[in-house]
Design a protein around this motif. Structure first.
Motif, PDB file in Angstrom:
ATOM      1  N   SER A  24       0.826  -1.209   0.000  1.00  0.00           N
ATOM      2  CA  SER A  24       0.000   0.000   0.000  1.00  0.00           C
ATOM      3  C   SER A  24       0.860   1.259   0.000  1.00  0.00           C
ATOM      4  O   SER A  24       0.550   2.225  -0.702  1.00  0.00           O
ATOM      5  CB  SER A  24      -0.923   0.003   1.226  1.00  0.00           C
ATOM      6  N   PHE A  25       1.951   1.231   0.782  1.00  0.00           N
ATOM      7  CA  PHE A  25       2.820   2.408   0.831  1.00  0.00           C
ATOM      8  C   PHE A  25       3.537   2.616  -0.502  1.00  0.00           C
ATOM      9  O   PHE A  25       3.713   3.755  -0.943  1.00  0.00           O
ATOM     10  CB  PHE A  25       3.834   2.275   1.962  1.00  0.00           C
ATOM     11  N   ARG A  26       3.944   1.523  -1.152  1.00  0.00           N
ATOM     12  CA  ARG A  26       4.585   1.653  -2.475  1.00  0.00           C
ATOM     13  C   ARG A  26       3.609   2.239  -3.483  1.00  0.00           C
ATOM     14  O   ARG A  26       3.985   3.074  -4.317  1.00  0.00           O
ATOM     15  CB  ARG A  26       5.091   0.290  -2.942  1.00  0.00           C
ATOM     16  N   GLU A  27       2.354   1.799  -3.437  1.00  0.00           N
ATOM     17  CA  GLU A  27       1.354   2.358  -4.341  1.00  0.00           C
ATOM     18  C   GLU A  27       1.143   3.850  -4.072  1.00  0.00           C
ATOM     19  O   GLU A  27       0.987   4.647  -5.001  1.00  0.00           O
ATOM     20  CB  GLU A  27       0.030   1.601  -4.178  1.00  0.00           C
ATOM     21  N   PHE A  28       1.181   4.224  -2.780  1.00  0.00           N
ATOM     22  CA  PHE A  28       1.049   5.639  -2.421  1.00  0.00           C
ATOM     23  C   PHE A  28       2.206   6.451  -2.995  1.00  0.00           C
ATOM     24  O   PHE A  28       1.999   7.541  -3.538  1.00  0.00           O
ATOM     25  CB  PHE A  28       1.004   5.772  -0.905  1.00  0.00           C
ATOM     26  N   THR A  29       3.439   5.933  -2.869  1.00  0.00           N
ATOM     27  CA  THR A  29       4.605   6.666  -3.373  1.00  0.00           C
ATOM     28  C   THR A  29       4.559   6.795  -4.895  1.00  0.00           C
ATOM     29  O   THR A  29       4.941   7.829  -5.438  1.00  0.00           O
ATOM     30  CB  THR A  29       5.904   5.960  -2.958  1.00  0.00           C
ATOM     31  N   ARG A  30       4.079   5.756  -5.581  1.00  0.00           N
ATOM     32  CA  ARG A  30       3.983   5.844  -7.039  1.00  0.00           C
ATOM     33  C   ARG A  30       2.919   6.851  -7.460  1.00  0.00           C
ATOM     34  O   ARG A  30       3.096   7.581  -8.444  1.00  0.00           O
ATOM     35  CB  ARG A  30       3.642   4.467  -7.623  1.00  0.00           C
ATOM     36  N   ALA A  31       1.828   6.907  -6.709  1.00  0.00           N
ATOM     37  CA  ALA A  31       0.720   7.779  -7.091  1.00  0.00           C
ATOM     38  C   ALA A  31       0.982   9.241  -6.745  1.00  0.00           C
ATOM     39  O   ALA A  31       0.659  10.144  -7.530  1.00  0.00           O
ATOM     40  CB  ALA A  31      -0.567   7.299  -6.413  1.00  0.00           C
ATOM     41  N   TYR A  32       1.558   9.475  -5.566  1.00  0.00           N
ATOM     42  CA  TYR A  32       1.681  10.848  -5.065  1.00  0.00           C
ATOM     43  C   TYR A  32       3.122  11.335  -4.942  1.00  0.00           C
ATOM     44  O   TYR A  32       3.338  12.505  -4.617  1.00  0.00           O
ATOM     45  CB  TYR A  32       0.985  10.968  -3.693  1.00  0.00           C
ATOM     46  N   GLY A  33       4.094  10.448  -5.167  1.00  0.00           N
ATOM     47  CA  GLY A  33       5.499  10.848  -5.041  1.00  0.00           C
ATOM     48  C   GLY A  33       5.873  12.037  -5.912  1.00  0.00           C
ATOM     49  O   GLY A  33       6.443  13.023  -5.419  1.00  0.00           O
ATOM     50  N   PRO A  34       5.579  12.011  -7.232  1.00  0.00           N
ATOM     51  CA  PRO A  34       5.936  13.153  -8.087  1.00  0.00           C
ATOM     52  C   PRO A  34       5.304  14.466  -7.632  1.00  0.00           C
ATOM     53  O   PRO A  34       5.947  15.514  -7.673  1.00  0.00           O
ATOM     54  CB  PRO A  34       5.404  12.723  -9.467  1.00  0.00           C
ATOM     55  N   ALA A  35       4.034  14.418  -7.177  1.00  0.00           N
ATOM     56  CA  ALA A  35       3.372  15.646  -6.713  1.00  0.00           C
ATOM     57  C   ALA A  35       4.042  16.178  -5.449  1.00  0.00           C
ATOM     58  O   ALA A  35       4.242  17.394  -5.306  1.00  0.00           O
ATOM     59  CB  ALA A  35       1.897  15.359  -6.438  1.00  0.00           C
ATOM     60  N   LEU A  36       4.415  15.290  -4.529  1.00  0.00           N
ATOM     61  CA  LEU A  36       5.099  15.709  -3.312  1.00  0.00           C
ATOM     62  C   LEU A  36       6.471  16.295  -3.629  1.00  0.00           C
ATOM     63  O   LEU A  36       6.900  17.266  -2.997  1.00  0.00           O
ATOM     64  CB  LEU A  36       5.237  14.524  -2.344  1.00  0.00           C
ATOM     65  N   VAL A 154      12.868   8.229   1.919  1.00  0.00           N
ATOM     66  CA  VAL A 154      13.639   7.716   0.781  1.00  0.00           C
ATOM     67  C   VAL A 154      12.719   7.010  -0.206  1.00  0.00           C
ATOM     68  O   VAL A 154      12.891   7.124  -1.428  1.00  0.00           O
ATOM     69  CB  VAL A 154      14.755   6.760   1.271  1.00  0.00           C
ATOM     70  N   MET A 155      11.714   6.289   0.314  1.00  0.00           N
ATOM     71  CA  MET A 155      10.772   5.618  -0.587  1.00  0.00           C
ATOM     72  C   MET A 155       9.984   6.628  -1.413  1.00  0.00           C
ATOM     73  O   MET A 155       9.656   6.362  -2.576  1.00  0.00           O
ATOM     74  CB  MET A 155       9.817   4.742   0.231  1.00  0.00           C
ATOM     75  N   ILE A 156       9.694   7.790  -0.828  1.00  0.00           N
ATOM     76  CA  ILE A 156       8.904   8.806  -1.543  1.00  0.00           C
ATOM     77  C   ILE A 156       9.786   9.659  -2.448  1.00  0.00           C
ATOM     78  O   ILE A 156       9.477   9.873  -3.620  1.00  0.00           O
ATOM     79  CB  ILE A 156       8.150   9.703  -0.549  1.00  0.00           C
TER      80      ILE A 156
END
Length: 294
Positions: A24-36, A154-156
């Motif tokens: 779930s956290f990996r999916e979050f980073t893929r979805a919102y990482g670029p925006a963050l 680091v994951m984000i």
């Protein structure tokens, strides 16, 4: 006597739970990482600009500027002379560039911690419910091993300056919040009653009475924030933050005793300079407050 077996998740269930949370956290980073990442771009640009300014400017001008800031804060010739000697020795032993990078990172982290920490501290001081909610979060932030902060950032964000700054701010901001809250709560109730008698609104009491009287305690929070930021420098070097922490990490990996000690002493020297200057400024504020309201 028969022992009662403590109920616990089975290994398979625990593994499935971990896999689900990590996924779930990996999916979050893929979805919102670029925006963050885009949100934090101005912070990274400011840090790069400050590093470039300190490194590429002629070192005598940088030295004069830093010592001038120390003198303005401390109004002490002894502290300013000590800062001058320490910075000259740092340059003589070839650690000037790494020291400027470290000062830039600590400056940015402290600014972020102050901008975020003071409003939260004020909110805690004005609401007991807010204090009861925030205090456990601060306890968690202060007791959690600092290496754990590195995993989600680091994951984000990957490796680089931004994750390092975020990790340092998380580690260093609790004393800023706590001491802001404490300083405002310690304001003499008689002074607040006098402000009420003159018809001051809540905003006026905060800006004209509570914050000025709490300023010495808030300065102590800034002092602690700076010290904790410097303590986090070596840990942050593990995720790509350049500065005095990277040579220390390299010395640990390769067993270079001299390199580790010299860069460690440089961190100590910077910490002492910041500590003495901010403490002296806090004492001056306290004396001024006692004279005005004594």
């Amino acid at each position: 006597m028969d022992w009662i077996e403590f109920p616990s998740l089975g290994r398979a269930d625990l593994r499935d739970l971990r896999v689900a949370i990590d996924g779930s956290f990996r999916e979050f980073t893929r979805a919102y990482g670029p925006a963050l990442e885009r949100i934090f771009e101005p912070l990274e640009d400011f840090l790069v600009w400050l590093e470039t300014l300190l490194i590429q400017s002629p070192w005598p001008l940088v030295l004069i500027g830093l010592v001038g800031i120390v003198f303005l804060l401390s109004r002490s010739v002894k502290i300013s002379l000590g800062a001058t000697i320490a910075l000259l020795l740092i340059g003589y032993f070839g650690m000037w560039e790494d020291t400027m990078r470290t000062i830039a990172v600590v400056t940015v982290c402290t600014m972020v911690a102050v901008v975020l920490g003071i409003p939260v501290g004020i909110a805690m001081a004005r609401s007991d419910r807010m204090q009861s909610v925030v205090n456990p979060v601060l306890d968690l932030m202060q007791t959690m091993p600092s290496f754990v902060y590195l995993i989600p950032v680091v994951m984000i964000f990957g490796l680089g300056k931004v994750p390092g700054v975020i990790a340092v701010v998380i580690y260093a901001i609790p004393p800023m919040i706590r001491l802001t809250n404490l300083g405002i709560r310690l304001v003499d109730p008689d002074v607040l009653e006098a402000a009420d008698a003159f018809g001051s609104s809540g905003r006026q009491k905060l800006l004209n009475v509570q914050l000025p009287l709490a300023l010495p305690t808030i300065m102590a929070g800034i002092n602690q924030c700076i010290m904790m930021s410097l303590a986090m420098v070596v840990v942050a070097s593990m995720i790509g933050v350049k500065g005095l922490g990277q040579p220390v990490l390299q010395a640990i990996n390769n067993q270079y005793f001299t390199m580790g000690v010299m860069n460690g002493l440089a961190i100590v020297a910077i910490a002492i300079i910041f500590d003495r200057a901010t403490q002296a400024y806090g004492k001056r504020l306290q004396k001024h407050s006692e004279v005005v309201h004594g």
